[in-house]
Structures are given as structure tokens and as C-alpha cells.
Design a protein around this motif. Structure first.
Motif, PDB file in Angstrom:
ATOM      1  N   UNK A  68       8.423   6.805   4.886  1.00 34.69           N
ATOM      2  CA  UNK A  68       8.800   5.646   5.695  1.00 34.69           C
ATOM      3  C   UNK A  68       7.658   4.643   5.770  1.00 34.69           C
ATOM      4  N   UNK A  69       6.436   5.125   5.956  1.00 33.65           N
ATOM      5  CA  UNK A  69       5.270   4.235   5.992  1.00 33.65           C
ATOM      6  C   UNK A  69       5.084   3.529   4.655  1.00 33.65           C
ATOM      7  N   UNK A  70       5.300   4.247   3.564  1.00 30.65           N
ATOM      8  CA  UNK A  70       5.152   3.635   2.239  1.00 30.65           C
ATOM      9  C   UNK A  70       6.157   2.506   2.054  1.00 30.65           C
ATOM     10  N   UNK A  71       7.397   2.742   2.431  1.00 32.17           N
ATOM     11  CA  UNK A  71       8.419   1.707   2.267  1.00 32.17           C
ATOM     12  C   UNK A  71       8.103   0.496   3.139  1.00 32.17           C
ATOM     13  N   UNK A  78       4.746  -6.946  -0.167  1.00 31.87           N
ATOM     14  CA  UNK A  78       5.534  -7.843  -1.007  1.00 31.87           C
ATOM     15  C   UNK A  78       5.825  -9.176  -0.348  1.00 31.87           C
ATOM     16  N   UNK A  79       5.752  -9.205   0.956  1.00 33.09           N
ATOM     17  CA  UNK A  79       5.991 -10.448   1.697  1.00 33.09           C
ATOM     18  C   UNK A  79       4.700 -11.190   2.018  1.00 33.09           C
ATOM     19  N   UNK A  80       3.609 -10.754   1.422  1.00 35.15           N
ATOM     20  CA  UNK A  80       2.368 -11.501   1.543  1.00 35.15           C
ATOM     21  C   UNK A  80       1.313 -10.916   2.458  1.00 35.15           C
ATOM     22  N   UNK A  81       1.577  -9.743   3.062  1.00 33.72           N
ATOM     23  CA  UNK A  81       0.576  -9.123   3.934  1.00 33.72           C
ATOM     24  C   UNK A  81      -0.297  -8.194   3.088  1.00 33.72           C
ATOM     25  N   UNK A  82      -1.376  -8.745   2.562  1.00 36.29           N
ATOM     26  CA  UNK A  82      -2.248  -7.979   1.665  1.00 36.29           C
ATOM     27  C   UNK A  82      -2.892  -6.784   2.379  1.00 36.29           C
ATOM     28  N   UNK A  83      -3.054  -6.874   3.692  1.00 34.00           N
ATOM     29  CA  UNK A  83      -3.659  -5.763   4.435  1.00 34.00           C
ATOM     30  C   UNK A  83      -2.739  -4.549   4.505  1.00 34.00           C
ATOM     31  N   UNK A  84      -1.469  -4.725   4.220  1.00 37.96           N
ATOM     32  CA  UNK A  84      -0.532  -3.606   4.245  1.00 37.96           C
ATOM     33  C   UNK A  84      -0.626  -2.761   2.979  1.00 37.96           C
ATOM     34  N   UNK A  85      -1.354  -3.248   1.962  1.00 39.23           N
ATOM     35  CA  UNK A  85      -1.426  -2.502   0.710  1.00 39.23           C
ATOM     36  C   UNK A  85      -2.166  -1.183   0.881  1.00 39.23           C
ATOM     37  N   UNK A  86      -3.241  -1.158   1.644  1.00 34.27           N
ATOM     38  CA  UNK A  86      -4.000   0.089   1.798  1.00 34.27           C
ATOM     39  C   UNK A  86      -3.155   1.177   2.465  1.00 34.27           C
ATOM     40  N   UNK A  91      -0.422   6.264   2.067  1.00 38.39           N
ATOM     41  CA  UNK A  91       0.743   7.106   2.344  1.00 38.39           C
ATOM     42  C   UNK A  91       1.370   7.630   1.053  1.00 38.39           C
ATOM     43  N   UNK A  92       1.441   6.801   0.022  1.00 39.97           N
ATOM     44  CA  UNK A  92       1.988   7.257  -1.259  1.00 39.97           C
ATOM     45  C   UNK A  92       1.085   8.319  -1.881  1.00 39.97           C
TER      46      UNK A  92
END
Length: 140
Positions: A68-71, A78-86, A91-92
Motif C-alpha cells: 500500500x505504501x509503495x502504491x 508520478x504527480x511531481x512529489x520527488x520526496x515520495x520516491x524514497x 517499501x518496494x
């Protein structure tokens, strides 16, 4: 993020992570099915015969949280929040590390050829999504 346009690569990355999450549901269902299976009870464990079931339940809930966290992180990235990539990558990676731990813990990558194919497919989808969603490096 307002005004951010998702690129094709980002859309494909989101789709890959969602595909990996959907593929992981099979493994999650299999693990959850063993929680109440008498074949997974063992009197040899000092913590009690149901201790293995406890670990299976914990794995199932941890898996559900990581997926769920990965999704969620993939969509945010994908919507532009680069900080969400880590968090996406963490999680993946955590989910996949657990999925591939069978060789070290049980002597086999997966309990069957079919399970191995699911592991490979899930891994390819998750890792493709993580790589496609990696934010571009900023130059100083």
C-alpha cells in the motif's frame, strides 16, 4: 501537485508499481491461507505451536502495508512529489527482500516453479516502477 503533468515514463512507472501490487496479492493470499492451516503448527517451537501462524499473520499485515505504501508513494512521485520516491523505493525493496529471503531461510527461492514465476514477475514490475519514477537529478 497542482499543474504537474505526468509524463509517459511516470505513468508507466505508476502502472508498473500497481501491477506489482496486484501481482503480490496472490502471494499475500497464499501466505494468509497458511495462518489457519494445521500443517503450519509445530509443537517444537518453544513459544507454542501457533507461533508460526503468528509470523505468517505478521508477514501478511506487513506485506499489505508495504505494498500500500509503495502504491501511494508511486502515485505521489508520478504527480511531481520527488520526496515520495524514497518511501517508494524503501517499501518496494523491503517487500522484495522479504520475498526473496527464502533461499537463505528455507533453502529455496520459492516453494514451486509457479511461485518463483510470481516472485520474478512481481519483482520486475516493482523494480521497473521504482526506476521509471526516479526523479531527475537537479544540477546546481
Amino acid at each position: 501537485m497542482t499543474g504537474h503533468k505526468t509524463t509517459f515514463a511516470q505513468g508507466l512507472g505508476i502502472a508498473s508499481v500497481i501491477g506489482g501490487a496486484l501481482a503480490s496479492l496472490h502471494s499475500l493470499r497464499e501466505t494468509s491461507g497458511h495462518i489457519t492451516d494445521d500443517a503450519y503448527k509445530t509443537a517444537d517451537v518453544p513459544q507454542g505451536e501457533g507461533h508460526v501462524a503468528y509470523h505468517l499473520a505478521r508477514e501478511a499485515f506487513t506485506t499489505a502495508g508495504a505494498v500500500t505504501a509503495a502504491v501511494g508513494s508511486a502515485v505521489a512521485t508520478g504527480r511531481g512529489d520527488a520526496q515520495a520516491w524514497f518511501p517508494l523505493a524503501a517499501s518496494a525493496t523491503g517487500y522484495l527482500a522479504g520475498q526473496w529471503s527464502g533461499k537463505a531461510t528455507a533453502g529455496s527461492w520459492a516453494p514451486s516453479g509457479r511461485a518463483l514465476a510470481w516472485h520474478v514477475g512481481t519483482s520486475v514490475l516493482f523494480l521497473s516502477g521504482v526506476l521509471l519514477l526516479h526523479p531527475p537529478r537537479r544540477r546546481p
